[in-house]
Design an enzyme around this catalytic site. Structure first.
Site, mmCIF file in Angstrom:
data_model
loop_
_atom_site.group_PDB
_atom_site.id
_atom_site.type_symbol
_atom_site.label_atom_id
_atom_site.label_comp_id
_atom_site.label_asym_id
_atom_site.label_seq_id
_atom_site.Cartn_x
_atom_site.Cartn_y
_atom_site.Cartn_z
ATOM 1 N N ASP A 40 1.871 22.210 54.504
ATOM 2 C CA ASP A 40 2.840 22.883 53.637
ATOM 3 C C ASP A 40 2.823 24.383 53.906
ATOM 4 O O ASP A 40 1.809 24.945 54.308
ATOM 5 C CB ASP A 40 2.548 22.609 52.152
ATOM 6 C CG ASP A 40 3.822 22.617 51.305
ATOM 7 O OD1 ASP A 40 4.268 21.529 50.882
ATOM 8 O OD2 ASP A 40 4.387 23.716 51.088
ATOM 9 N N ASP A 66 4.628 26.276 58.847
ATOM 10 C CA ASP A 66 6.073 26.325 58.668
ATOM 11 C C ASP A 66 6.635 25.230 59.573
ATOM 12 O O ASP A 66 6.616 25.361 60.799
ATOM 13 C CB ASP A 66 6.623 27.702 59.067
ATOM 14 C CG ASP A 66 8.145 27.761 58.965
ATOM 15 O OD1 ASP A 66 8.772 26.715 58.700
ATOM 16 O OD2 ASP A 66 8.702 28.859 59.153
ATOM 17 N N VAL A 67 7.128 24.162 58.965
ATOM 18 C CA VAL A 67 7.543 23.003 59.771
ATOM 19 C C VAL A 67 8.818 23.251 60.571
ATOM 20 O O VAL A 67 9.224 22.409 61.363
ATOM 21 C CB VAL A 67 7.711 21.728 58.904
ATOM 22 C CG1 VAL A 67 6.381 21.216 58.403
ATOM 23 C CG2 VAL A 67 8.706 21.948 57.775
ATOM 24 N N TYR A 160 22.843 19.521 53.815
ATOM 25 C CA TYR A 160 21.711 18.626 53.512
ATOM 26 C C TYR A 160 22.067 17.184 53.880
ATOM 27 O O TYR A 160 21.309 16.506 54.573
ATOM 28 C CB TYR A 160 21.393 18.765 52.024
ATOM 29 C CG TYR A 160 20.324 17.858 51.491
ATOM 30 C CD1 TYR A 160 18.981 18.080 51.796
ATOM 31 C CD2 TYR A 160 20.626 16.792 50.651
ATOM 32 C CE1 TYR A 160 17.987 17.265 51.275
ATOM 33 C CE2 TYR A 160 19.652 15.974 50.127
ATOM 34 C CZ TYR A 160 18.329 16.214 50.446
ATOM 35 O OH TYR A 160 17.339 15.402 49.933
ATOM 36 N N LYS A 164 20.274 14.941 56.726
ATOM 37 C CA LYS A 164 19.557 13.693 56.413
ATOM 38 C C LYS A 164 20.142 12.505 57.173
ATOM 39 O O LYS A 164 19.404 11.598 57.576
ATOM 40 C CB LYS A 164 19.571 13.443 54.908
ATOM 41 C CG LYS A 164 18.725 14.448 54.101
ATOM 42 C CD LYS A 164 17.266 14.443 54.496
ATOM 43 C CE LYS A 164 16.378 15.135 53.458
ATOM 44 N NZ LYS A 164 14.976 15.206 53.893
ATOM 45 N N THR A 195 11.492 15.690 40.675
ATOM 46 C CA THR A 195 10.453 16.607 41.140
ATOM 47 C C THR A 195 10.764 17.997 40.568
ATOM 48 O O THR A 195 11.872 18.209 40.050
ATOM 49 C CB THR A 195 10.504 16.667 42.676
ATOM 50 O OG1 THR A 195 11.809 17.112 43.041
ATOM 51 C CG2 THR A 195 10.243 15.314 43.308
#
Ligand code: NAD
Length: 254
Positions: A40, A66-67, A160, A164, A195
């Protein structure tokens, strides 16, 4: 919680593991005895999750990454292999979007950021772990997509949803490419899940409206997704490859 004893010997990388679905998934895999690398950008909360897992006797290591950055992902994967000796399972939970939007009013930098966080990250993390999964007896890639990549929502983000949908197609390419190495790749496509990120985006009226459109009449919990991912990682799912698990209470049936 269902029990999958074979997972006790597995090393699992979970991105976006400092909160939300990623943190719950980490707790579920740790409860099976797996060793978890909590990837993360939020070091502080990743440590909180790791400490809580350790307090219950589990194995978890927070790894700051940092992905969306190739070098950062490479360093995080190297740190995982150094700590645990390999990687068996990759679960990519890092993702999301910051506001409801439409194409007409979306600045290019928001488009690019959203695509990078959701799609580029899945590509970078998959690519970086492949050499390690090839050494595993039961390599698994599980990408967290979204119902927004399966159908068009009244309120979401086009960047987004497009990212996806592309994650799902990336999953299929990985399933095709890595099947001969006995590695499976599958995706999970959650519906709205309460969440902290979603709670900040949605009003109570939104939540009630979305729940009323779901046959099960409730939003998902992070545990709903974590349980499905446990199964996807288990030996029982060895012949599931290139699938999308629509964890959406029957809201969209494909
Ligand atoms: N929550 C939902 O309603 C819902 C619905 C459908 C799909 N999903 C998908 O499920 C996944 C998890 O969602 P969530 O709501 O639990 O997310 P969240 O926002 O609660 O957590 C995301 C985590 O990713 C981390 N992160 C963000 N940018 C990062 C980066 N560049 N590098 C590393 N880590 C980074 C954050 O610090 C955070 O810990 C996401 O991919 C999301 O798109 C969520």
């Amino acid at each position: 919680m269902a029990s999958f004893p074979e997972l006790a010997s597995r090393i699992v990388v979970i991105t976006g593991a400092a909160q939300g679905i990623g943190a719950e998934t980490a707790r579920h895999f740790a409860a099976q005895g797996a060793a978890i690398a909590l990837f993360d950008i939020d070091s502080k909360n990743a440590k909180v999750v790791a400490d809580a897992i350790a307090a219950t006797g589990g194995r978890a290591k927070p790894i700051t990454v940092d992905v969306t950055d190739e070098k950062s992902v490479a360093a995080a994967v190297a740190a995982t292999v150094e700590a645990y000796g390999g990687i068996d399972i990759l679960i990519t939970c890092a993702g999301g979007y910051t506001r409801l939007a439409q194409v007409e009013d979306m600045p290019l930098d928001e488009w690019d950021r959203t695509i990078a966080l959701n799609l580029r990250s899945a590509f970078l993390c998959s690519k970086a772990v492949i050499p390690h999964l090839k050494k595993s007896k039961a390599g698994r890639i599980i990408h967290v997509a979204s119902i927004s990549g399966r159908t068009v929502h009244a309120s979401s983000s086009p960047a987004y949803g497009a990212a996806k949908a592309a994650v799902i197609q990336l999953t299929r390419f990985l399933a095709w490419e890595l099947g001969p190495s006995n590695i499976t790749a599958n995706a999970v496509a959650p519906i709205t899940t309460l969440t902290p990120r979603v709670a900040a985006l949605r009003t109570e009226a939104d939540v009630a409206r979305i729940a009323s459109q779901v046959p099960l009449r409730r939003l998902a919990t992070p545990a709903d997704h974590a349980q499905v991912m446990l199964f996807l990682a288990s030996d029982g799912a060895a012949y599931l490859n290139g699938t999308v698990q629509d964890v959406n209470g029957g809201r969209v049936m494909m």
